[in-house]
Scaffold this motif. Structure first.
Motif, PDB file in Angstrom:
ATOM      1  N   VAL A 108      10.303  16.922  47.778  1.00 35.33           N
ATOM      2  CA  VAL A 108      10.103  15.513  48.146  1.00 35.33           C
ATOM      3  C   VAL A 108      11.241  14.939  48.988  1.00 35.33           C
ATOM      4  O   VAL A 108      11.066  13.898  49.622  1.00 35.33           O
ATOM      5  CB  VAL A 108       9.908  14.625  46.896  1.00 35.33           C
ATOM      6  CG1 VAL A 108       8.753  15.124  46.049  1.00 35.33           C
ATOM      7  CG2 VAL A 108      11.194  14.543  46.054  1.00 35.33           C
ATOM      8  N   GLY A 109      12.399  15.603  48.996  1.00 31.33           N
ATOM      9  CA  GLY A 109      13.553  15.052  49.692  1.00 31.33           C
ATOM     10  C   GLY A 109      13.831  15.721  51.017  1.00 31.33           C
ATOM     11  O   GLY A 109      13.183  16.688  51.408  1.00 31.33           O
ATOM     12  N   LYS A 110      14.805  15.171  51.733  1.00 29.45           N
ATOM     13  CA  LYS A 110      15.284  15.768  52.982  1.00 29.45           C
ATOM     14  C   LYS A 110      16.692  16.300  52.731  1.00 29.45           C
ATOM     15  O   LYS A 110      17.154  16.353  51.599  1.00 29.45           O
ATOM     16  CB  LYS A 110      15.281  14.710  54.090  1.00 29.45           C
ATOM     17  CG  LYS A 110      13.892  14.181  54.431  1.00 29.45           C
ATOM     18  CD  LYS A 110      13.977  13.112  55.504  1.00 29.45           C
ATOM     19  CE  LYS A 110      12.588  12.583  55.832  1.00 29.45           C
ATOM     20  NZ  LYS A 110      12.633  11.502  56.864  1.00 29.45           N
ATOM     21  N   GLY A 111      17.378  16.690  53.786  1.00 28.32           N
ATOM     22  CA  GLY A 111      18.747  17.146  53.649  1.00 28.32           C
ATOM     23  C   GLY A 111      18.866  18.662  53.578  1.00 28.32           C
ATOM     24  O   GLY A 111      17.879  19.380  53.460  1.00 28.32           O
ATOM     25  N   LYS A 112      20.114  19.112  53.650  1.00 25.72           N
ATOM     26  CA  LYS A 112      20.437  20.540  53.632  1.00 25.72           C
ATOM     27  C   LYS A 112      21.084  20.880  52.295  1.00 25.72           C
ATOM     28  O   LYS A 112      21.930  20.123  51.812  1.00 25.72           O
ATOM     29  CB  LYS A 112      21.389  20.870  54.776  1.00 25.72           C
ATOM     30  CG  LYS A 112      20.847  20.505  56.151  1.00 25.72           C
ATOM     31  CD  LYS A 112      21.926  20.706  57.211  1.00 25.72           C
ATOM     32  CE  LYS A 112      21.419  20.253  58.576  1.00 25.72           C
ATOM     33  NZ  LYS A 112      22.467  20.392  59.615  1.00 25.72           N
ATOM     34  N   TYR A 113      20.733  22.041  51.756  1.00 27.50           N
ATOM     35  CA  TYR A 113      21.227  22.428  50.436  1.00 27.50           C
ATOM     36  C   TYR A 113      22.281  23.529  50.514  1.00 27.50           C
ATOM     37  O   TYR A 113      22.102  24.532  51.208  1.00 27.50           O
ATOM     38  CB  TYR A 113      20.081  22.927  49.553  1.00 27.50           C
ATOM     39  CG  TYR A 113      19.270  21.827  48.917  1.00 27.50           C
ATOM     40  CD1 TYR A 113      19.540  21.389  47.616  1.00 27.50           C
ATOM     41  CD2 TYR A 113      18.241  21.204  49.609  1.00 27.50           C
ATOM     42  CE1 TYR A 113      18.793  20.372  47.033  1.00 27.50           C
ATOM     43  CE2 TYR A 113      17.484  20.194  49.038  1.00 27.50           C
ATOM     44  CZ  TYR A 113      17.771  19.785  47.747  1.00 27.50           C
ATOM     45  OH  TYR A 113      17.033  18.775  47.165  1.00 27.50           O
ATOM     46  N   VAL A 114      23.359  23.313  49.778  1.00 24.25           N
ATOM     47  CA  VAL A 114      24.256  24.388  49.355  1.00 24.25           C
ATOM     48  C   VAL A 114      23.983  24.579  47.877  1.00 24.25           C
ATOM     49  O   VAL A 114      24.040  23.615  47.108  1.00 24.25           O
ATOM     50  CB  VAL A 114      25.741  24.027  49.563  1.00 24.25           C
ATOM     51  CG1 VAL A 114      26.643  25.085  48.925  1.00 24.25           C
ATOM     52  CG2 VAL A 114      26.065  23.884  51.035  1.00 24.25           C
ATOM     53  N   ALA A 115      23.637  25.790  47.470  1.00 24.78           N
ATOM     54  CA  ALA A 115      23.335  26.059  46.058  1.00 24.78           C
ATOM     55  C   ALA A 115      24.321  27.081  45.518  1.00 24.78           C
ATOM     56  O   ALA A 115      24.513  28.139  46.117  1.00 24.78           O
ATOM     57  CB  ALA A 115      21.902  26.570  45.917  1.00 24.78           C
ATOM     58  N   ILE A 116      24.946  26.742  44.404  1.00 19.60           N
ATOM     59  CA  ILE A 116      26.005  27.585  43.823  1.00 19.60           C
ATOM     60  C   ILE A 116      25.635  27.934  42.397  1.00 19.60           C
ATOM     61  O   ILE A 116      25.314  27.062  41.589  1.00 19.60           O
ATOM     62  CB  ILE A 116      27.356  26.833  43.864  1.00 19.60           C
ATOM     63  CG1 ILE A 116      27.765  26.546  45.318  1.00 19.60           C
ATOM     64  CG2 ILE A 116      28.451  27.635  43.144  1.00 19.60           C
ATOM     65  CD1 ILE A 116      28.830  25.496  45.467  1.00 19.60           C
ATOM     66  N   THR A 117      25.663  29.240  42.086  1.00 20.93           N
ATOM     67  CA  THR A 117      25.390  29.671  40.719  1.00 20.93           C
ATOM     68  C   THR A 117      26.369  30.768  40.311  1.00 20.93           C
ATOM     69  O   THR A 117      27.195  31.221  41.096  1.00 20.93           O
ATOM     70  CB  THR A 117      23.919  30.138  40.566  1.00 20.93           C
ATOM     71  OG1 THR A 117      23.591  30.166  39.176  1.00 20.93           O
ATOM     72  CG2 THR A 117      23.686  31.522  41.173  1.00 20.93           C
TER      73      THR A 117
END
Length: 456
Positions: A108-117
């Protein structure tokens, strides 16, 4: 186009993530039902009133027994809720899509993701990356398992905004289309075995972080961790390794006591000196290497990265110095919620330690934890559900300076009495907090309050 308007959605679990998801879905025009195993009298009355004003079906303390009648299109799972409970399986069989708040946010959103696990270091690395991005002038939201529901920010993001997102295995296992521009896997050691059952299942949940990434995306990975490296065969993104132990042909590593980046053209850039870091321990060096790699390959200059690394002082509840009383130091590592995290804390502390440990049992093995004492731990204060289990493991390994306590206050007061000037009283439980506290933050705050009472 809003694809959720008029959809029948059940939100399971009324923690931060679930509440934020339900509120967002209501704004999007979905027909929302909510469930929590707590009884109505245990739920915030204002929250109940909010849902009633929105004509929301509420199931508090009772499971929905009319799954088929609800005609569910979707079930949104909170991270802490197991996927194998019967009414969820029934919803899946009836055709409902089972996803989590992270997946909804991405859709549902916009933007760029950095995902850290990773098993450990997620919060520190996520917070550090958030600082670097903000210092670089980027519009940045630090969200996810760090304590801010992703969807609470995703609803208002723009295309060029960045969501620096801490992601747990629980969040990742309910993703479907989630695709970050940059993902990172810090380490894998046994954790949440009560939920995932095997290390392979746990690792595969973590690997979902890159499942939808493409060759123009980046995957930052710990080259020193064999469990992480086993997963690379299924990764289509550009792999960026980091290492604190070896020189790399490409990626982020330590060279002559400097943190450096070696790019695709084999050019080496100095970021900062290792001893410029204010966060202690080998594990925090790894976190800094990961953060530097993420930031550089997102397009941030090395000067900004270096400056931010040198300024960063760590996060609350992770090796947090809480003061000194009569020469005895107190360190809050309440975020040490598994044995490996606490081992790293023990390695980072200099001098003798009075250790406070124990808590909720995630079916962890504590053998390596006890082995890591290395004559630094002089006394072990135990509390919570795992106290007897850890005590037995310690005694089997020949460690007998063990004190069982009824609560945190007893651990702190008795631990202080046992300590000498120059010692450290360290809270690093090696366990989750859910047997005695609602979260590790509450446990850490209680520890700090107990210290404050000593000072009086």
């Amino acid at each position: 186009m809003n694809q959720l308007k008029g959809k029948n959605v059940l939100v399971v679990g009324m923690g931060k993530s679930g509440i934020a998801a339900a509120q967002a879905l209501l704004k999007l025009g979905a027909d929302v039902s909510v469930y929590d195993r707590k009884k109505e009298e245990q739920i915030d009355p204002q929250l109940i009133q909010y849902f009633r004003n929105k004509n929301t079906n509420c199931y508090f303390g009772i499971e929905p027994n009319n799954i088929k009648d609800l005609g569910l299109d979707m079930v949104v799972m909170s991270p802490g809720v197991p996927l194998d409970i019967p009414f969820i399986e029934e919803a899946k069989k009836s055709g409902a899509e089972i996803i989590g708040e992270l997946e909804i946010s991405f859709r549902v959103g916009k933007g760029k993701y950095v995902a850290i696990t990773g098993t450990n270091g997620k919060t520190t690395t996520t917070t550090l990356v958030g600082k670097i991005f903000k210092d670089a002038g980027r519009w940045t939201y630090v969200v996810g398992n760090v304590g801010v529901a992703v969807i609470s920010k995703a609803m208002s993001t723009k295309d060029d905004d960045w969501l620096v997102t801490e992601t747990s295995s629980f969040q990742l296992e309910t993703t479907k289309y989630f695709k970050p521009e940059i993902s990172a896997l810090l380490n894998i050691t046994p954790d949440h075995m009560d939920r995932h059952k095997t290390l392979e299942n746990y690792a595969n949940a973590k690997a979902k972080i890159f499942q939808n990434q493409e060759p123009n995306d980046y995957f930052v990975v710990n080259a020193d961790d064999p469990e992480c490296m086993k997963l690379l065969k299924n990764c289509r993104a550009k792999i960026v390794p980091f290492s604190r132990k070896k020189i790399l042909d490409f990626g982020c590593f330590v060279l002559n006591e400097n943190i450096v980046i070696k790019d695709e053209n084999e050019k080496i850039y100095n970021i900062c000196r290792v001893d410029d870091l204010k966060i202690p321990g080998a594990h925090n060096l790894e976190n800094a290497l990961a953060a530097a790699a993420i930031s550089y390959f997102s397009g941030i200059g090395v000067e900004t990265i270096g400056k931010s690394l040198k300024e960063f002082e760590g996060v609350e509840h992770r090796l947090e110095f809480c003061g000194e009383v009569d020469g005895v130091s107190f360190v809050n590592d309440s975020k040490g919620t598994n044995p490996d995290a606490s081992i790293k804390a023990l390695e980072a502390i200099k001098g003798d330690i009075i250790l406070i440990a124990g808590g909720y049992d995630k079916n962890s093995d504590f053998t390596d934890f006890i082995d890591a004492f290395n004559e630094k731990v002089k006394h072990l204060m135990l509390l919570g559900k795992t106290a007897e289990k850890i005590k037995k493991t310690a005694e089997d390994k020949g460690f007998t300076n063990i004190h069982l306590a009824k609560d945190m206050e007893e651990c702190v007061t008795e631990g202080f009495k046992l300590a000498k000037s120059g010692d450290t009283v360290l809270l690093s439980p090696a366990c989750a907090s859910w047997d005695m506290y609602t979260c590790f933050e509450q446990r850490g705050e209680h520890f700090k309050n107990c210290i404050n009472k000593l000072e009086k």
